[in-house]
Design a protein around this motif. Structure first.
Motif, PDB file in Angstrom:
ATOM      1  N   PHE A 192      61.435  46.389  71.143  1.00  0.00           N
ATOM      2  CA  PHE A 192      60.130  47.038  70.956  1.00  0.00           C
ATOM      3  C   PHE A 192      59.152  46.598  72.046  1.00  0.00           C
ATOM      4  O   PHE A 192      57.951  46.449  71.794  1.00  0.00           O
ATOM      5  CB  PHE A 192      59.581  46.688  69.570  1.00  0.00           C
ATOM      6  N   SER A 193      59.655  46.414  73.247  1.00  0.00           N
ATOM      7  CA  SER A 193      58.858  45.813  74.315  1.00  0.00           C
ATOM      8  C   SER A 193      57.583  46.582  74.628  1.00  0.00           C
ATOM      9  O   SER A 193      56.496  45.990  74.714  1.00  0.00           O
ATOM     10  CB  SER A 193      59.704  45.684  75.587  1.00  0.00           C
ATOM     11  N   ALA A 194      57.679  47.877  74.824  1.00  0.00           N
ATOM     12  CA  ALA A 194      56.495  48.654  75.209  1.00  0.00           C
ATOM     13  C   ALA A 194      55.423  48.555  74.137  1.00  0.00           C
ATOM     14  O   ALA A 194      54.224  48.397  74.440  1.00  0.00           O
ATOM     15  CB  ALA A 194      56.880  50.116  75.443  1.00  0.00           C
ATOM     16  N   GLU A 195      55.833  48.629  72.891  1.00  0.00           N
ATOM     17  CA  GLU A 195      54.886  48.584  71.784  1.00  0.00           C
ATOM     18  C   GLU A 195      54.222  47.215  71.684  1.00  0.00           C
ATOM     19  O   GLU A 195      53.010  47.112  71.432  1.00  0.00           O
ATOM     20  CB  GLU A 195      55.599  48.920  70.474  1.00  0.00           C
ATOM     21  N   LEU A 196      54.988  46.144  71.886  1.00  0.00           N
ATOM     22  CA  LEU A 196      54.433  44.801  71.784  1.00  0.00           C
ATOM     23  C   LEU A 196      53.525  44.476  72.963  1.00  0.00           C
ATOM     24  O   LEU A 196      52.510  43.793  72.805  1.00  0.00           O
ATOM     25  CB  LEU A 196      55.556  43.774  71.677  1.00  0.00           C
TER      26      LEU A 196
END
Length: 260
Positions: free
Chosen positions: A89-93
């Motif tokens: 969930f990199s982009a969201e985090l």
């Protein structure tokens, strides 16, 4: 897990099997109190329920994709550092925690591919895994296999494990490129575990510890956890199912004998 204040200081967003277990231990040595690795939450039903909800809010290729927003604080907000499954969930985090420093661990793809395949992917590629996911775990109130499957399927954009395998190279490259593109250089460290303490400590503003950089055999840890937790699940199913089966057999016998 009750949410608290936004406290994430470091997003460690290298994909699993890029040294995340060693990095987890390194962060703890450096004094971060609450460091998340997926193995630490293996028995937390609420955590895996939220992982499933996060996946359904994030990955558009999932049949159960529902869109909308997800409150990342409820899942990760009370940790100092998040690693491992957080990378899916990199982009969201990165968007949710804009002040956090970001560490991207990388590994040679030709070493990463078999490592992921021989630990994670094979777990979901058998009839027994389907039995666990669809029958055994729901029977005893566990959801980690179903949640993990949705997360993996969503990230690797595949309907089957073969699809996910075919997409490994593309998704690995896309992930690393995305993190690099979203994080300003002053907040990003691209790192390989073999580089030791110095670059990591300099980036995080920590003194170099007087101990060797940790090396944890993540593959062995993961395989052992899978073995232990699979046995625990099947034992629980047996304790639930056997009395039910005996009772059903007894009722059938009684009816056959005309007792009622």
């Amino acid at each position: 897990m009750a949410p608290t204040e936004k406290r994430i200081q470091v997003l460690s967003l290298g994909l699993l099997r890029t040294g995340t277990a060693s990095m987890t231990e390194a962060y703890r040595i450096l004094g971060y109190e609450k460091v998340l690795h997926g193995i630490d939450t293996i028995d937390d039903v609420d955590y895996w329920t939220k992982i499933e909800q996060a996946s359904e809010a994030t990955f558009t290729t999932l049949p159960t994709y529902r869109g909308g927003s997800f409150d990342w604080d409820t899942l990760f907000g009370h940790y100092d550092v998040v690693t491992d499954v957080a990378s899916f969930f990199s982009a969201e985090l990165i968007a949710a925690y804009p002040d956090a420093k970001v560490v991207l661990t990388e590994r040679d793809f030709e070493k990463w591919r078999p490592s992921v395949n021989n630990t994670l992917f094979v777990t979901f590629d058998t009839w027994f895994s389907v039995f666990l996911r669809r029958i055994a775990e729901p029977l005893v109130g566990i959801n980690r296999m179903q949640s993990s499957w949705k997360m993996i399927r969503g990230f690797f954009q595949g309907d089957t494990m073969d699809d996910c395998r075919r997409n490994m190279k593309r998704r690995y490259d896309e992930h690393n490129a995305l993190v690099r593109s979203l994080v300003p250089p002053e907040r990003l460290l691209v790192y390989r575990v073999g580089e030791g303490w110095e670059p990591l400590c300099k980036f995080l503003g920590k003194e170099v510890p007087d101990v060797p950089f940790p090396w944890n055999n993540e593959a062995a840890m993961l395989n052992e956890f899978i073995r232990v937790k699979t046995k625990e699940t099947t034992d629980k199913v047996a304790r639930v199912a056997i009395p039910v089966a005996i009772g059903a057999a007894a009722i059938g016998a009684a009816k056959l004998l005309g007792w009622f």
